[in-house]
Design a protein around this motif. Structure first.
Motif, short mmCIF file in Angstrom:
data_model
loop_
_atom_site.label_atom_id
_atom_site.label_comp_id
_atom_site.label_asym_id
_atom_site.label_seq_id
_atom_site.Cartn_x
_atom_site.Cartn_y
_atom_site.Cartn_z
N ARG A 56 0.83 -1.21 0.00
CA ARG A 56 0.00 0.00 0.00
C ARG A 56 0.86 1.26 0.00
O ARG A 56 0.60 2.21 -0.74
N ARG A 57 1.90 1.25 0.83
CA ARG A 57 2.80 2.39 0.89
C ARG A 57 3.57 2.55 -0.41
O ARG A 57 3.80 3.66 -0.90
N LEU A 58 3.96 1.43 -1.00
CA LEU A 58 4.68 1.46 -2.27
C LEU A 58 3.83 2.08 -3.37
O LEU A 58 4.30 2.93 -4.14
N GLU A 59 2.56 1.69 -3.45
CA GLU A 59 1.68 2.25 -4.48
C GLU A 59 1.45 3.74 -4.27
O GLU A 59 1.42 4.51 -5.23
N LYS A 60 1.31 4.15 -3.01
CA LYS A 60 1.07 5.57 -2.71
C LYS A 60 2.29 6.41 -3.09
O LYS A 60 2.16 7.48 -3.70
N ARG A 82 15.37 -5.56 -8.15
CA ARG A 82 16.30 -6.29 -7.29
C ARG A 82 16.07 -5.82 -5.85
O ARG A 82 16.06 -4.61 -5.58
N SER A 83 15.84 -6.76 -4.95
CA SER A 83 15.51 -6.43 -3.57
C SER A 83 16.37 -7.24 -2.61
O SER A 83 16.56 -8.45 -2.79
N ARG A 84 16.87 -6.58 -1.56
CA ARG A 84 17.61 -7.28 -0.51
C ARG A 84 17.44 -6.53 0.81
O ARG A 84 17.31 -5.31 0.85
N ARG A 85 17.39 -7.33 1.86
CA ARG A 85 17.23 -6.81 3.23
C ARG A 85 16.02 -5.88 3.35
O ARG A 85 16.09 -4.83 3.97
N SER A 86 14.89 -6.28 2.74
CA SER A 86 13.69 -5.46 2.76
C SER A 86 12.48 -6.32 3.08
O SER A 86 12.47 -7.53 2.82
N ARG A 87 11.43 -5.67 3.62
CA ARG A 87 10.21 -6.40 3.98
C ARG A 87 9.53 -6.94 2.72
O ARG A 87 8.99 -8.04 2.73
N LEU A 88 9.50 -6.13 1.68
CA LEU A 88 9.00 -6.59 0.40
C LEU A 88 10.17 -7.14 -0.41
O LEU A 88 11.04 -6.39 -0.85
N TYR A 89 10.18 -8.45 -0.58
CA TYR A 89 11.31 -9.06 -1.28
C TYR A 89 10.90 -9.80 -2.55
O TYR A 89 11.75 -10.16 -3.36
N HIS A 90 9.59 -10.02 -2.74
CA HIS A 90 9.13 -10.74 -3.92
C HIS A 90 9.10 -9.74 -5.10
O HIS A 90 8.28 -8.82 -5.13
N THR A 91 9.96 -9.95 -6.07
CA THR A 91 10.10 -8.97 -7.15
C THR A 91 8.85 -8.85 -8.02
O THR A 91 8.54 -7.77 -8.51
N ASP A 92 8.11 -9.93 -8.19
CA ASP A 92 6.88 -9.86 -9.00
C ASP A 92 5.83 -9.00 -8.32
O ASP A 92 5.09 -8.26 -8.98
N VAL A 93 5.73 -9.10 -6.99
CA VAL A 93 4.77 -8.27 -6.25
C VAL A 93 5.13 -6.80 -6.37
O VAL A 93 4.27 -5.94 -6.60
N ILE A 94 6.40 -6.48 -6.24
CA ILE A 94 6.86 -5.10 -6.36
C ILE A 94 6.59 -4.57 -7.77
O ILE A 94 6.07 -3.46 -7.95
N SER A 95 6.92 -5.36 -8.77
CA SER A 95 6.72 -4.94 -10.15
C SER A 95 5.24 -4.71 -10.45
O SER A 95 4.88 -3.71 -11.09
N ARG A 96 4.37 -5.60 -9.97
CA ARG A 96 2.95 -5.46 -10.22
C ARG A 96 2.39 -4.20 -9.56
O ARG A 96 1.60 -3.47 -10.15
N ALA A 97 2.83 -3.92 -8.34
CA ALA A 97 2.35 -2.73 -7.63
C ALA A 97 2.77 -1.45 -8.35
O ALA A 97 1.98 -0.51 -8.49
N LEU A 98 4.01 -1.41 -8.81
CA LEU A 98 4.49 -0.23 -9.53
C LEU A 98 3.75 -0.04 -10.84
O LEU A 98 3.37 1.07 -11.21
N ARG A 99 3.52 -1.12 -11.54
CA ARG A 99 2.84 -1.04 -12.84
C ARG A 99 1.40 -0.56 -12.68
O ARG A 99 0.91 0.27 -13.45
N GLN A 100 0.71 -1.06 -11.66
CA GLN A 100 -0.66 -0.62 -11.42
C GLN A 100 -0.70 0.85 -11.02
O GLN A 100 -1.60 1.59 -11.44
N SER A 101 0.26 1.27 -10.21
CA SER A 101 0.32 2.67 -9.80
C SER A 101 0.56 3.59 -10.98
O SER A 101 -0.08 4.64 -11.13
N MET A 102 1.48 3.20 -11.88
CA MET A 102 1.75 4.00 -13.07
C MET A 102 0.52 4.08 -13.97
O MET A 102 0.17 5.15 -14.48
#
Length: 253
Positions: A56-60, A82-102
């Protein structure tokens, strides 16, 4: 090295950071870097950095990025994470959230970029901090646009240029390459000797950005150096370069 632009517009150097070289400047500096840099793989433009610990914070946060200033109309970029030492580590989830936000901010469904000018967003996540960098290059910079096909056991042009620089190649003296192959060393040396920019014969991803101006880019290209001649041993990899004969003229015997 890290570069910073001073008040008078010049660029200075400071200690290096991991993973590459950074510099500050305007869009014209980004274009010149793609055109003239001989040993880099690509030029990325930083467009955002923020902290996010959940989707949610990522999309905002990503919704606050002015994507319309950077992306071609009707195009959403490919996203590489690329993600390391972060709460969100699944790259597909991050990519999907960014794409929807854009897509929500731009009000457009996902579209595909041109194959010769791919639009790519690189996302680096370290300890919940997101760094967004848009690729201004497209195809890697070692693809000079000179060769029409691949060769056996190819050497990247960026590596050849770096080797010539490290060896102290003098453009004012002849270069002997007895194992010419596809002519990579010879071509890179010729461009150095002719003061020809390595990117003058190719296109770049930034040429589809809203801020791009064809007239200014044409001026940059005109001042980027002449076209080298010769190298018959490598001619089959360069493709046809001779002008067609006029109907009233015969080919030389």
């Amino acid at each position: 090295m890290t570069t910073r632009r001073s008040k008078n517009g010049s660029v200075g150097m400071s200690p290096a950071g991991p993973g590459g070289v950074t510099f500050g400047g305007r869009f014209v500096d980004c274009q010149r870097a793609n055109l003239y840099v001989r040993t880099a793989t690509r030029v990325l433009m930083r467009i955002g950095s923020f902290l996010a610990t959940n989707v949610r914070r990522l999309e905002k946060k990503s919704a606050g990025v002015p994507w319309e200033l950077f992306l071609p109309p009707g195009i959403l970029p490919e996203i590489k994470v690329r993600s390391r030492r972060s709460r969100l580590y699944h790259t597909d989830v991050i990519s999907r959230a960014l794409r929807q936000s854009m897509a929500r901010r731009l009000g457009r469904p996902p579209g595909s970029s041109r194959p010769d000018r791919p639009q790519t967003l690189f996302v680096r996540v370290v300890e919940d901090r997101y760094t967004l960098s848009l690729d201004s290059t497209g195809a890697p910079l070692y693809k000079r646009g000179l060769k029409s096909g691949p060769a056996r056991a190819p050497l990247r042009e960026t590596q050849a240029a770096a080797i010539l620089m490290a060896a102290g190649y003098d453009p004012g003296r002849p270069l002997v390459d007895p194992l010419c192959g596809s002519g990579t060393f010879s071509l890179e040396a010729a461009m150095m000797a002719k003061r020809m920019a390595p990117g003058v014969k190719r296109d770049f991803a930034f040429m589809d950005w809203p801020a791009f101006r064809e007239s200014r880019w044409a001026f940059f290209r005109r001042s980027a150096g002449p076209w080298p001649t010769g190298f018959p041993a490598a001619s089959r990899w360069l493709g046809p370069r001779r002008k067609p004969l006029r109907p009233d003229r015969k080919a030389p015997a």
